[in-house]
Design a protein around this motif. Structure first.
Motif, PDB file in Angstrom:
ATOM      1  N   GLY A  71      16.890  51.958  49.773  1.00 33.84           N
ATOM      2  CA  GLY A  71      16.796  49.997  48.886  1.00 33.84           C
ATOM      3  C   GLY A  71      16.868  49.618  49.683  1.00 33.84           C
ATOM      4  O   GLY A  71      15.871  48.079  49.806  1.00 33.84           O
ATOM      5  N   MET A  72      17.558  49.388  50.962  1.00 31.42           N
ATOM      6  CA  MET A  72      17.931  48.739  52.616  1.00 31.42           C
ATOM      7  C   MET A  72      16.448  48.938  53.508  1.00 31.42           C
ATOM      8  O   MET A  72      15.627  47.437  54.099  1.00 31.42           O
ATOM      9  N   LEU A  73      16.099  49.769  53.163  1.00 32.20           N
ATOM     10  CA  LEU A  73      14.138  50.370  53.490  1.00 32.20           C
ATOM     11  C   LEU A  73      13.632  49.185  52.940  1.00 32.20           C
ATOM     12  O   LEU A  73      12.560  48.200  53.775  1.00 32.20           O
ATOM     13  N   TYR A  74      13.301  49.185  52.098  1.00 33.35           N
ATOM     14  CA  TYR A  74      12.834  48.118  50.989  1.00 33.35           C
ATOM     15  C   TYR A  74      12.877  46.568  51.787  1.00 33.35           C
ATOM     16  O   TYR A  74      12.211  45.749  51.018  1.00 33.35           O
ATOM     17  N   THR A  75      13.668  46.120  51.123  1.00 32.91           N
ATOM     18  CA  THR A  75      14.659  45.004  51.916  1.00 32.91           C
ATOM     19  C   THR A  75      13.900  44.503  53.188  1.00 32.91           C
ATOM     20  O   THR A  75      13.201  43.465  52.926  1.00 32.91           O
ATOM     21  N   GLY A  76      14.104  45.486  53.960  1.00 28.12           N
ATOM     22  CA  GLY A  76      13.413  45.269  56.009  1.00 28.12           C
ATOM     23  C   GLY A  76      11.944  45.212  55.193  1.00 28.12           C
ATOM     24  O   GLY A  76      11.390  44.467  55.919  1.00 28.12           O
ATOM     25  N   ILE A  77      11.149  46.376  54.632  1.00 30.48           N
ATOM     26  CA  ILE A  77      10.269  45.505  54.665  1.00 30.48           C
ATOM     27  C   ILE A  77       9.646  44.602  53.672  1.00 30.48           C
ATOM     28  O   ILE A  77       8.427  43.974  54.290  1.00 30.48           O
ATOM     29  N   LEU A  78      10.528  44.354  52.665  1.00 30.40           N
ATOM     30  CA  LEU A  78       9.653  42.379  51.837  1.00 30.40           C
ATOM     31  C   LEU A  78       9.989  41.597  53.134  1.00 30.40           C
ATOM     32  O   LEU A  78       9.671  40.895  53.377  1.00 30.40           O
ATOM     33  N   TRP A  79      11.074  41.344  54.188  1.00 31.99           N
ATOM     34  CA  TRP A  79      11.148  40.525  54.849  1.00 31.99           C
ATOM     35  C   TRP A  79      10.217  40.355  55.855  1.00 31.99           C
ATOM     36  O   TRP A  79       9.905  39.454  56.871  1.00 31.99           O
ATOM     37  N   SER A  80      10.184  41.471  56.609  1.00 29.61           N
ATOM     38  CA  SER A  80       8.687  42.414  57.902  1.00 29.61           C
ATOM     39  C   SER A  80       7.525  41.968  56.855  1.00 29.61           C
ATOM     40  O   SER A  80       6.801  41.067  57.829  1.00 29.61           O
ATOM     41  N   THR A  81       6.958  41.855  55.809  1.00 31.08           N
ATOM     42  CA  THR A  81       5.867  41.069  55.393  1.00 31.08           C
ATOM     43  C   THR A  81       6.326  39.758  54.998  1.00 31.08           C
ATOM     44  O   THR A  81       5.421  38.997  55.494  1.00 31.08           O
ATOM     45  N   LEU A  82       7.326  39.215  54.935  1.00 29.82           N
ATOM     46  CA  LEU A  82       7.453  37.522  54.739  1.00 29.82           C
ATOM     47  C   LEU A  82       6.984  36.984  56.167  1.00 29.82           C
ATOM     48  O   LEU A  82       6.638  35.747  56.213  1.00 29.82           O
ATOM     49  N   GLY A  83       7.893  37.765  57.183  1.00 28.58           N
ATOM     50  CA  GLY A  83       7.857  37.269  58.221  1.00 28.58           C
ATOM     51  C   GLY A  83       6.761  37.244  59.000  1.00 28.58           C
ATOM     52  O   GLY A  83       5.634  36.584  59.211  1.00 28.58           O
ATOM     53  N   GLY A  84       5.690  38.523  59.078  1.00 28.18           N
ATOM     54  CA  GLY A  84       4.033  38.206  59.012  1.00 28.18           C
ATOM     55  C   GLY A  84       3.245  37.838  58.365  1.00 28.18           C
ATOM     56  O   GLY A  84       2.459  36.778  59.287  1.00 28.18           O
ATOM     57  N   ILE A  85       3.684  37.143  57.521  1.00 29.92           N
ATOM     58  CA  ILE A  85       3.141  36.388  57.072  1.00 29.92           C
ATOM     59  C   ILE A  85       2.810  34.852  57.117  1.00 29.92           C
ATOM     60  O   ILE A  85       1.854  34.244  57.836  1.00 29.92           O
ATOM     61  N   LEU A  86       4.111  34.528  57.425  1.00 31.92           N
ATOM     62  CA  LEU A  86       4.060  33.016  57.922  1.00 31.92           C
ATOM     63  C   LEU A  86       4.162  33.035  59.721  1.00 31.92           C
ATOM     64  O   LEU A  86       3.652  32.040  59.584  1.00 31.92           O
ATOM     65  N   PHE A  87       3.978  34.370  60.308  1.00 32.81           N
ATOM     66  CA  PHE A  87       3.235  34.063  61.665  1.00 32.81           C
ATOM     67  C   PHE A  87       1.617  33.847  61.695  1.00 32.81           C
ATOM     68  O   PHE A  87       0.813  33.519  62.443  1.00 32.81           O
ATOM     69  N   ILE A  88       1.232  34.894  60.705  1.00 32.37           N
ATOM     70  CA  ILE A  88      -0.366  35.144  60.252  1.00 32.37           C
ATOM     71  C   ILE A  88      -0.518  33.516  60.071  1.00 32.37           C
ATOM     72  O   ILE A  88      -1.480  32.987  60.830  1.00 32.37           O
ATOM     73  N   TRP A  89       0.074  32.885  59.490  1.00 30.84           N
ATOM     74  CA  TRP A  89      -0.226  31.422  59.067  1.00 30.84           C
ATOM     75  C   TRP A  89      -0.130  30.685  60.414  1.00 30.84           C
ATOM     76  O   TRP A  89      -0.972  29.652  59.975  1.00 30.84           O
ATOM     77  N   ALA A  90       1.008  30.796  60.986  1.00 31.92           N
ATOM     78  CA  ALA A  90       1.552  29.756  62.077  1.00 31.92           C
ATOM     79  C   ALA A  90       0.271  29.847  62.645  1.00 31.92           C
ATOM     80  O   ALA A  90      -0.816  28.250  63.135  1.00 31.92           O
ATOM     81  N   ILE A  91      -0.079  30.829  63.361  1.00 27.72           N
ATOM     82  CA  ILE A  91      -1.622  31.315  64.339  1.00 27.72           C
ATOM     83  C   ILE A  91      -3.224  30.793  63.802  1.00 27.72           C
ATOM     84  O   ILE A  91      -3.564  29.509  64.468  1.00 27.72           O
ATOM     85  N   LEU A  92      -3.048  30.419  61.975  1.00 29.83           N
ATOM     86  CA  LEU A  92      -4.322  30.246  61.930  1.00 29.83           C
ATOM     87  C   LEU A  92      -4.306  28.815  61.716  1.00 29.83           C
ATOM     88  O   LEU A  92      -5.076  28.086  61.847  1.00 29.83           O
ATOM     89  N   ARG A  93      -3.187  28.420  61.212  1.00 28.26           N
ATOM     90  CA  ARG A  93      -2.882  26.785  61.682  1.00 28.26           C
ATOM     91  C   ARG A  93      -2.916  26.078  62.672  1.00 28.26           C
ATOM     92  O   ARG A  93      -3.606  25.018  62.812  1.00 28.26           O
ATOM     93  N   HIS A  94      -2.558  26.757  63.756  1.00 27.07           N
ATOM     94  CA  HIS A  94      -2.696  26.269  65.430  1.00 27.07           C
ATOM     95  C   HIS A  94      -3.912  26.130  65.590  1.00 27.07           C
ATOM     96  O   HIS A  94      -4.133  25.422  65.855  1.00 27.07           O
ATOM     97  N   PHE A  95      -5.006  27.178  64.885  1.00 21.19           N
ATOM     98  CA  PHE A  95      -6.397  27.417  65.070  1.00 21.19           C
ATOM     99  C   PHE A  95      -7.248  26.118  64.463  1.00 21.19           C
ATOM    100  O   PHE A  95      -8.542  26.342  64.979  1.00 21.19           O
ATOM    101  N   ASN A  96      -6.763  25.949  63.719  1.00 24.28           N
ATOM    102  CA  ASN A  96      -7.353  25.381  62.933  1.00 24.28           C
ATOM    103  C   ASN A  96      -7.170  23.847  62.546  1.00 24.28           C
ATOM    104  O   ASN A  96      -7.493  22.763  61.219  1.00 24.28           O
ATOM    105  N   GLU A  97      -6.154  23.219  63.456  1.00 25.71           N
ATOM    106  CA  GLU A  97      -5.821  22.074  63.369  1.00 25.71           C
ATOM    107  C   GLU A  97      -6.791  21.240  63.484  1.00 25.71           C
ATOM    108  O   GLU A  97      -7.737  20.929  64.819  1.00 25.71           O
ATOM    109  N   PRO A  98      -7.254  20.586  62.953  1.00 22.80           N
ATOM    110  CA  PRO A  98      -7.924  19.411  62.447  1.00 22.80           C
ATOM    111  C   PRO A  98      -8.518  18.231  64.322  1.00 22.80           C
ATOM    112  O   PRO A  98      -7.667  17.981  64.274  1.00 22.80           O
ATOM    113  N   THR A  99      -9.341  18.863  64.659  1.00 15.89           N
ATOM    114  CA  THR A  99      -9.856  17.674  65.795  1.00 15.89           C
ATOM    115  C   THR A  99     -10.809  16.716  65.538  1.00 15.89           C
ATOM    116  O   THR A  99     -11.632  16.227  66.605  1.00 15.89           O
ATOM    117  N   ILE A 100     -10.931  16.473  64.466  1.00 16.13           N
ATOM    118  CA  ILE A 100     -11.756  15.278  63.908  1.00 16.13           C
ATOM    119  C   ILE A 100     -11.451  13.732  64.592  1.00 16.13           C
ATOM    120  O   ILE A 100     -10.042  13.194  63.904  1.00 16.13           O
TER     121      ILE A 100
END
Length: 644
Positions: free
Chosen positions: A54-83
């Motif tokens: 169960g503790m391992l699964y909570t770690g997977i849950l938070w790792s998944t959330l952290g990974g999603i947020l990290f990827i989101w932040a990277i994509l947001r940085h490269f998709n910043e509009p330059t218009i």
């Protein structure tokens, strides 16, 4: 050997025969080797292995959330509009074409409301995110547990047996998951949102997930409680001795307190509970009960404080950041002010009487500060009423610095509470009132507004404050020949245009250069002798006479076309004829669009926003966009704070 690290969970283990303590994160240390009967030892094997997983699964849950947020932040940085408004927007190609097509596809199927009877006016996308999280929790509430039953003898009592089953490990699992979700729930509720900083989404976007995650935590906690009540009050023997010893332990008393607090939080957060107590009372009780609940959880199971401590930290950071924002806005040491240079701002009050629906108040104030971004809002506190309440309002004017100060203008409908007090002050001849600001909050709605983007602004009543700054800002910029702009404003009475008379005059003067079309719908007025020019807007000068002319309509069915700049359609008898046909208006707008995508900005009642989500979803087509027709890229940006 010291067994001080063992706590209440050690009572089923033979401590005197143990040679060592085996640590388990988030749980009691295990006495090794196990010298109990074979059934009890097998049961303990399941308990500890299920907890570790169960503790391992909570770690997977938070790792998944952290990974999603990290990827989101990277994509947001490269998709910043330059218009830039002065640049030519490139044709869709390559990765940009793929990204826009995926966005259009998601709007088509995920923008409309989902199961409104259960989730309210919420998009399918948010419900999909909730379903994904709920599915994860459902799966990992059951996997990794060996399900069995063990009948074990009670020491010193012949013929008396305990029934040990996997209900205990399963109950512990759902309890661990409830603890693990607590910091996420606090993060989703924060106004100074860490999630907003990463994703760029406004904090109110997370309100739906916060509410439903709270419901999930309540269900998990209730199942945890019910499971252990069955075990301790029924399956373990002899009764009632075992049950009494169990329920009177300190950790169990704190567990009961936590469950009672969580039940109160759940009941008070339902629509029925909010109506019963009033929103402001609910909000304050919610803060207090939530913090005491976290403290009670700490008392119940200190080993899982790794989830509780971040929850408290996030909450205090949120409160501290709010105070800092307020202090920065009101810190004027060079002026005559109160303690430590803090000074409230005097706002001029203008009252528009409306006995039927509640008076409308306009507040105008100036402050030395940085201008906000279009689309953002402030929380306003009125010290003459109460310093413990604040309400979100969007400035109706374009943000700009003039002679070192920034002007704020707000309109708000005074029904009850603090806004009613301000209306009463104005009715008694008071011309100003002190205001304390906190902000600015929310997203910038112009960040991806290309020069060829067509714009439709749809507002209902005081929702005009959300779209008006955008139009006023565009009026000050160089015109874009490829852009078409429409304003659709539904008001109850034609006299309501007085709320923004000065701003509407500016738009009228610039509308030809902006390619702007203004359409106003007075939903409660009809073309009768009582709706005369004088009764709508009493004339005081030539400018107001010209404004009066803009309020007239030659019929109930058609917009007045008497060579007037801003015709007003008067409502008819039925609800259908009183309100603008948004489906027709938006479809006609898109049909007459020559090129470029379209952005719709909207604010108003929940029913209007639900209709718009459905309409916009149907207007999007990824296949047609992929084939080069940008007219089918229709985005909706709306302000849902009127639904809070």
């Amino acid at each position: 050997m010291s067994f001080s690290k063992l706590d209440v969970r050690a009572h089923i283990q033979n401590l005197t025969a143990a040679k060592t303590l085996e640590p388990h994160w988030g749980y009691a240390d295990r006495a090794v080797p196990c010298t109990n009967d074979a059934g009890s030892c097998a049961y303990l094997d399941v308990v500890y292995s299920a907890h570790d997983r169960g503790m391992l699964y909570t770690g997977i849950l938070w790792s998944t959330l952290g990974g999603i947020l990290f990827i989101w932040a990277i994509l947001r940085h490269f998709n910043e509009p330059t218009i830039s408004p002065s640049l030519t927007v490139p044709r869709l190609a390559g990765l940009r074409k793929l990204r826009v097509s995926l966005a259009v596809f998601s709007r088509r199927y995920l923008l409309p409301d989902a199961v409104r009877v259960i989730f309210g006016r919420t998009t399918r996308l948010q419900v999909l995110v909730l379903a994904a999280l709920a599915g994860y929790l459902l799966i990992f509430s059951f996997v990794g547990i060996t399900y069995n039953t063990w009948i074990t003898p009670v020491s010193g009592m012949d013929g008396v047996y305990n029934t040990r089953s996997s209900i205990g490990p399963w109950s512990d699992r759902v309890g661990v998951l409830a603890y693990a979700l607590t910091p996420l729930s606090v993060m989703l509720s924060s106004r100074e949102s860490f999630l907003s900083l990463i994703t760029g989404l406004p904090y109110q976007t997370f309100n739906f997930l916060h509410r439903w995650l709270g419901y999930i935590i309540f269900v998990q906690s209730a199942l945890h409680t019910i499971g252990w009540c069955i075990v301790e009050l029924r399956l373990y023997q002899p009764q009632p001795k075992v049950g009494i010893e169990w329920i009177t332990q300190t950790y169990m008393i704190w567990g009961i307190v936590a469950m009672i607090l969580l039940l109160l939080i759940f009941v008070l957060s339902t629509p029925w509970g909010i109506r019963l107590t009033g929103y402001e009372t609910f909000r304050k009780l919610h803060y207090v009960l939530a913090m005491v609940f976290i403290g009670a959880c700490w008392g119940h199971w200190e080993q899982l404080k790794c989830f509780l401590l971040p929850s408290l930290i996030f909450w205090f950071l949120d409160r501290g950041a709010r105070l800092i924002r307020t202090a920065v806005l009101h810190y004027h040491p060079g002026e005559e002010s109160g303690m430590l240079g803090f000074k409230s701002i005097e706002a001029a009050i203008t009252r528009f009487s409306d006995e039927e629906h509640g008076d409308v108040i306009r507040l105008d104030l100036e402050n030395v500060q940085e201008p906000w971004n279009i689309g953002q809002h402030y929380y306003l506190c009125f010290p003459q009423g109460s310093v413990w309440q604040s309400h979100p309002f969007t400035p109706l004017n374009a943000p700009e610095i003039v002679k070192g100060t920034v002007k704020h203008s707000y309109i708000l409908r005074a029904k009850t509470g603090e806004t009613r007090k301000i209306a009463d002050l104005a009715a008694n001849g008071v011309l100003t009132t002190p205001v304390i600001l906190t902000g600015a909050y929310g997203e910038t709605i112009t960040k991806e507004l290309a020069p060829n983007t067509n714009i439709i602004c749809v507002a209902g009543g005081t929702g005009i404050t959300y779209v008006l700054p955008l139009l006023l800002s565009l009026a000050q910029q160089p015109s874009s020949p490829d852009r078409k702009i429409d304003l659709v404003w539904a008001i109850k009475h034609t006299s309501n245009v007085q709320w923004i008379r000065q701003e509407l005059d500016l738009l009228r003067k610039a509308k030809k250069a902006m390619n702007l079309k203004i359409r106003i719908f007075a939903t409660r007025d009809t073309n009768t002798p009582t709706t005369s020019r004088e009764s709508i807007l009493p004339a005081k000068n030539e400018d107001e006479k010209s404004m009066q002319a803009l309020q007239q309509s030659s019929s109930e069915a058609d917009l007045c076309d008497c060579d007037l700049d801003v015709p007003v359609k008067l409502g008819g008898g039925s609800a259908e004829s009183r309100h603008p046909d948004l489906q027709k208006l938006i479809t006609e707008f898109l049909d007459n669009t020559i090129t470029g995508p379209t952005s719709i900005f909207a604010s108003g009642p929940g029913g209007m926003l639900s209709d718009l989500r459905e309409i916009v979803a149907k207007c999007n087509s990824a296949s047609k966009l992929w084939n080069g027709d940008e007219k089918f890229d229709v985005n909706l940006c709306y302000d849902d704070r009127l639904e809070w």
